[in-house]
Design an enzyme around this catalytic site. Structure first.
Site, PDB file in Angstrom:
ATOM      1  CG  HIS A   8      -0.360   0.049   2.480  1.00 32.36           C
ATOM      2  ND1 HIS A   8      -0.420  -1.061   3.269  1.00 32.36           N
ATOM      3  CD2 HIS A   8       0.572   0.862   3.188  1.00 32.36           C
ATOM      4  CE1 HIS A   8       0.291  -1.042   4.530  1.00 32.36           C
ATOM      5  NE2 HIS A   8       0.791   0.112   4.240  1.00 32.36           N
TER       6      HIS A   8
HETATM    7  P1  TYD Z   1      -1.705  -2.787   7.489  1.00 38.41           P
HETATM    8  O1  TYD Z   1      -1.197  -1.482   7.747  1.00 38.41           O
HETATM    9  O2  TYD Z   1      -2.181  -3.250   6.282  1.00 38.41           O
HETATM   10  O3  TYD Z   1      -0.650  -3.655   7.726  1.00 38.41           O
HETATM   11  P2  TYD Z   1       0.710  -4.369   7.063  1.00 38.41           P
HETATM   12  O4  TYD Z   1       0.938  -3.476   5.936  1.00 38.41           O
HETATM   13  O5  TYD Z   1       1.596  -4.360   8.010  1.00 38.41           O
HETATM   14  O6  TYD Z   1       0.310  -5.720   6.573  1.00 38.41           O
HETATM   15  O7  TYD Z   1      -2.653  -3.331   8.858  1.00 38.41           O
HETATM   16  C1  TYD Z   1      -3.343  -4.303   9.059  1.00 38.41           C
HETATM   17  C2  TYD Z   1      -4.540  -3.966  10.006  1.00 38.41           C
HETATM   18  O8  TYD Z   1      -4.253  -3.581  11.130  1.00 38.41           O
HETATM   19  C3  TYD Z   1      -5.635  -3.178   9.457  1.00 38.41           C
HETATM   20  O9  TYD Z   1      -6.766  -3.780   9.393  1.00 38.41           O
HETATM   21  C4  TYD Z   1      -5.433  -1.986  10.194  1.00 38.41           C
HETATM   22  C5  TYD Z   1      -4.855  -2.530  11.385  1.00 38.41           C
HETATM   23  N1  TYD Z   1      -4.041  -1.469  12.090  1.00 38.41           N
HETATM   24  C6  TYD Z   1      -4.387  -0.553  13.157  1.00 38.41           C
HETATM   25  O10 TYD Z   1      -5.544  -0.817  13.509  1.00 38.41           O
HETATM   26  N2  TYD Z   1      -3.420   0.147  13.527  1.00 38.41           N
HETATM   27  C7  TYD Z   1      -2.322   0.498  13.183  1.00 38.41           C
HETATM   28  O11 TYD Z   1      -1.435   1.190  13.705  1.00 38.41           O
HETATM   29  C8  TYD Z   1      -1.972  -0.552  12.180  1.00 38.41           C
HETATM   30  C9  TYD Z   1      -0.461  -0.276  11.482  1.00 38.41           C
HETATM   31  C10 TYD Z   1      -2.782  -1.335  11.410  1.00 38.41           C
END
Ligand code: TYD
Length: 137
Positions: free
Chosen positions: A50
């Site tokens: 992303h």
């Molecule tokens: P995401 O940022 O997509 O994770 P990655 O890129 O590491 O795979 O986040 C995964 C899930 O966690 C998403 O549903 C949102 C949640 N999340 C939070 O609630 N707070 C946060 O600070 C982060 C980074 C993610």
């Protein structure tokens, strides 16, 4: 790619290891509102995929090694994070992908703002369109 070097305190006592420290608006240029980290991730797993509209982040692999790929919409770059005293800056409008190289590597992230789903661009097609409008692609 823009890296930050963090101070390391190391004595001649081997058991003591090293102490790294990061101060907001000093070792990283932005105010830190949130810190998050991933644990228990297996080698080969890919996170991220992303971009953010305005969030600024510093990624630090505090244990193990993680490959990070950045994509501006025009240019793609990769690096390996395996040094707890080094951070990678991931600013706005960078498509980023993190691949775990070693089991249980810990990626610590310092972020300039609270979690906000509206700041995410989760579709690569949307990212390319927006990057193009902003002059990035
Ligand atoms: P995401 O940022 O997509 O994770 P990655 O890129 O590491 O795979 O986040 C995964 C899930 O966690 C998403 O549903 C949102 C949640 N999340 C939070 O609630 N707070 C946060 O600070 C982060 C980074 C993610």
């Amino acid at each position: 790619m823009r890296f930050f070097e963090f101070p390391v305190r190391k004595t001649d006592i081997p058991e003591e290891g090293q102490l790294q420290f990061i101060e907001a608006e000093r070792q990283v240029p932005f105010p830190v509102r949130r810190v998050y980290y991933s644990t228990g991730v297996r080698a080969g797993y890919v996170r991220g995929k992303h971009a953010h509209r305005s969030l600024e982040q510093a990624l630090v692999c505090v244990h193990g090694s993680v490959r990070v790929a950045l994509d501006t919409g025009i240019e793609k770059m990769t690096c390996i994070l395996d040094n707890p005293a080094r951070g990678l800056y991931v600013g706005p409008m960078l498509w980023h992908t993190m691949t775990w190289i070693q089991d249980d590597s810990v990626l610590l992230v310092l972020a300039s703002d609270y979690y906000n789903e509206a700041d995410y661009i989760r579709s690569y097609e949307d990212f390319l369109l927006l990057a193009g409008q902003r002059g990035g692609a």
